[in-house]
Design a protein around this motif. Structure first.
Motif, PDB file in Angstrom:
ATOM      1  N   HIS A  84      11.641 -25.449  22.825  1.00  0.00           N
ATOM      2  CA  HIS A  84      12.610 -24.398  22.501  1.00  0.00           C
ATOM      3  C   HIS A  84      13.240 -24.719  21.155  1.00  0.00           C
ATOM      4  O   HIS A  84      13.915 -25.742  21.009  1.00  0.00           O
ATOM      5  CB  HIS A  84      13.665 -24.300  23.599  1.00  0.00           C
ATOM      6  CG  HIS A  84      13.058 -23.966  24.920  1.00  0.00           C
ATOM      7  ND1 HIS A  84      12.581 -22.705  25.214  1.00  0.00           N
ATOM      8  CD2 HIS A  84      12.782 -24.736  26.003  1.00  0.00           C
ATOM      9  CE1 HIS A  84      12.063 -22.712  26.434  1.00  0.00           C
ATOM     10  NE2 HIS A  84      12.160 -23.934  26.920  1.00  0.00           N
ATOM     11  N   ASN A  85      12.989 -23.826  20.196  1.00  0.00           N
ATOM     12  CA  ASN A  85      13.461 -24.059  18.836  1.00  0.00           C
ATOM     13  C   ASN A  85      14.957 -24.370  18.799  1.00  0.00           C
ATOM     14  O   ASN A  85      15.400 -25.260  18.071  1.00  0.00           O
ATOM     15  CB  ASN A  85      13.169 -22.814  17.979  1.00  0.00           C
ATOM     16  CG  ASN A  85      12.824 -23.174  16.558  1.00  0.00           C
ATOM     17  OD1 ASN A  85      12.584 -24.359  16.263  1.00  0.00           O
ATOM     18  ND2 ASN A  85      12.809 -22.199  15.684  1.00  0.00           N
ATOM     19  N   ALA A  86      15.723 -23.633  19.621  1.00  0.00           N
ATOM     20  CA  ALA A  86      17.180 -23.781  19.586  1.00  0.00           C
ATOM     21  C   ALA A  86      17.624 -25.149  20.102  1.00  0.00           C
ATOM     22  O   ALA A  86      18.742 -25.584  19.815  1.00  0.00           O
ATOM     23  CB  ALA A  86      17.826 -22.675  20.414  1.00  0.00           C
ATOM     24  N   GLN A 104      11.594 -27.946   9.324  1.00  0.00           N
ATOM     25  CA  GLN A 104      10.637 -27.675  10.408  1.00  0.00           C
ATOM     26  C   GLN A 104       9.384 -28.544  10.233  1.00  0.00           C
ATOM     27  O   GLN A 104       8.860 -29.112  11.191  1.00  0.00           O
ATOM     28  CB  GLN A 104      10.258 -26.196  10.421  1.00  0.00           C
ATOM     29  CG  GLN A 104       9.415 -25.837  11.625  1.00  0.00           C
ATOM     30  CD  GLN A 104       8.944 -24.398  11.593  1.00  0.00           C
ATOM     31  OE1 GLN A 104       8.261 -23.978  10.650  1.00  0.00           O
ATOM     32  NE2 GLN A 104       9.313 -23.648  12.597  1.00  0.00           N
ATOM     33  N   ASP A 151      11.233 -19.121  20.019  1.00  0.00           N
ATOM     34  CA  ASP A 151      12.525 -18.877  19.361  1.00  0.00           C
ATOM     35  C   ASP A 151      13.544 -18.414  20.409  1.00  0.00           C
ATOM     36  O   ASP A 151      13.238 -18.353  21.606  1.00  0.00           O
ATOM     37  CB  ASP A 151      12.365 -17.882  18.198  1.00  0.00           C
ATOM     38  CG  ASP A 151      11.971 -16.488  18.658  1.00  0.00           C
ATOM     39  OD1 ASP A 151      12.103 -16.195  19.863  1.00  0.00           O
ATOM     40  OD2 ASP A 151      11.530 -15.690  17.805  1.00  0.00           O
ATOM     41  N   VAL A 184       7.031 -19.109  17.868  1.00  0.00           N
ATOM     42  CA  VAL A 184       7.266 -19.313  16.435  1.00  0.00           C
ATOM     43  C   VAL A 184       5.903 -19.489  15.766  1.00  0.00           C
ATOM     44  O   VAL A 184       5.023 -20.177  16.304  1.00  0.00           O
ATOM     45  CB  VAL A 184       8.134 -20.577  16.227  1.00  0.00           C
ATOM     46  CG1 VAL A 184       8.296 -20.907  14.756  1.00  0.00           C
ATOM     47  CG2 VAL A 184       9.492 -20.405  16.903  1.00  0.00           C
TER      48      VAL A 184
END
Ligand code: ADP
Ligand code: MG
Length: 330
Positions: A240-242, A257, A311, A317
């Motif tokens: 999970h990007n967050a 990134q 995202d 993503v």
């Protein structure tokens, strides 16, 4: 006495254990054809690993020798940490340049190496010294109960994915060192330390016995190394990007990134654990004063070895521009 033997003697005189205070199962230290070590405690096994650092590939001619000595040992102890093993003994094979035997460079290298050895209570029990392009190969020997060893293949469906410390910072430090990015002054020191003074997460590895299902140390990039756990465990993984550590202030998000997901040299522990272990892992983070980030899940649906980064809208993503980690032969 000059040359190879004087050098070996000079180095070993700094670390030779006092025979009267010897513990730790070392029966015969360096100086003979072999070292002798006692078998591990009943029920335990030896954990053995080797890593090599080559000038031009892993370090530059201009790098600080003291940092390099530290890192040469630290990256090997990191492999023991990732297995949940207690470090015990190391050997050091060194190829050195003509002239190195009488230069301060080697003493500084050895000082960094010895600092790391003392900090983690490992004994240098032997090695080899030869002439050639500067190359260092360490074999590290630890002990672990084989049933408690943290393997890559143990991840289970619905396990949380965790990573320790500050992944991405070493790659950011390397980008700065190579001149491909600028950095705010506040990050210069922390990225330098991440790149040149990695801290093997030994206490964490030991504490994960009975908590984590799988573990490895991230040396070649988070995505690539998570792929090894996923592949070995026959599962897919979602990040999970967050939940990933955010870009430090003033660092370009695309560069971050790349550093975080595709960079190398982190030497952080990437592990999976059941959701029931969450509170214990959070307590462990506080006890060890080490951030532990819960960044995703393993799952049985999807092709084994695949990794998806989502995202905040749960959309994948696009990672097509990302370089996925380091491969010496790619
Ligand atoms: P051999 O000829 O039996 O290989 P060496 O002359 O290479 O022996 O080494 C002599 C002793 O010094 C050995 O016990 C070896 O383990 C130790 N030694 C040599 N180089 C190193 C090194 N770089 N670090 C630690 N010990 C070393
Ligand atoms: Mg030899």
């Amino acid at each position: 006495m000059a040359g190879e033997f004087a050098l070996i003697e000079r180095l070993l005189s700094q670390v030779r254990p006092d025979p009267n205070t010897q513990t730790n199962g070392l029966l015969l230290g360096p100086g003979d054809d072999c070292a002798l070590i006692a078998p591990p405690a009943p029920g335990e096994s030896f954990a053995i690993t080797t890593d090599m650092l080559v000038e031009g590939t892993h370090f530059l001619h201009t790098d600080s020798p003291e940092d390099l000595g530290w890192k040469t040992l630290a990256v090997n102890l990191s492999d023991l940490a990732a297995m949940g093993a207690t470090p015990r003994y190391v050997t050091l094979a060194a190829a050195l340049l003509a002239g190195d035997e009488s230069s301060a460079w080697v003493d500084q290298f050895f000082s960094g190496f010895t600092n790391c050895a003392q900090k983690h209570k490992v004994s240098l029990i032997g090695g080899d010294t030869t002439r050639g392009p500067r190359t260092f190969s360490v074999t590290a020997i630890g002990t672990v109960h084989p049933n408690q060893a943290l393997r890559r293949s143990g991840a289970q469906d619905q396990d949380d994915i965790w990573i320790s410390g500050t992944p991405g910072m070493a790659a950011l430090g390397l980008a700065y060192k190579l001149g491909t990015t600028d950095l705010p002054v506040v990050l210069e020191q922390s990225t330098y330390k991440a790149l040149h003074r990695p801290q093997p997460r030994i206490a964490l590895g030991l504490s994960l016995a009975g908590l984590a299902h799988s573990c490895l140390d991230v040396s070649d990039g988070l995505l690539q190394d998570l792929g090894h756990i996923a592949q070995a465990s026959g599962l897919a993984a979602t990040l999970h990007n967050a939940a990933l550590p955010p870009a430090p202030n003033l660092v370009d998000p695309a560069l971050w990134q790349q550093c975080l997901l595709g960079g190398g040299d982190d030497y952080e522990l990437l592990f999976t654990a059941p959701t029931s272990a969450r509170s214990k892992i959070q307590t462990l983070s506080a006890t060890l004063k080490l951030p532990l980030h819960r960044i995703g899940q393993m799952h049985a649906d999807g092709k084994a070895g695949t990794i998806t980064v989502l995202d905040i809208h749960q959309k994948p993503v696009d990672l097509s521009n990302l370089r996925h980690g380091f491969d010496h032969f790619a």
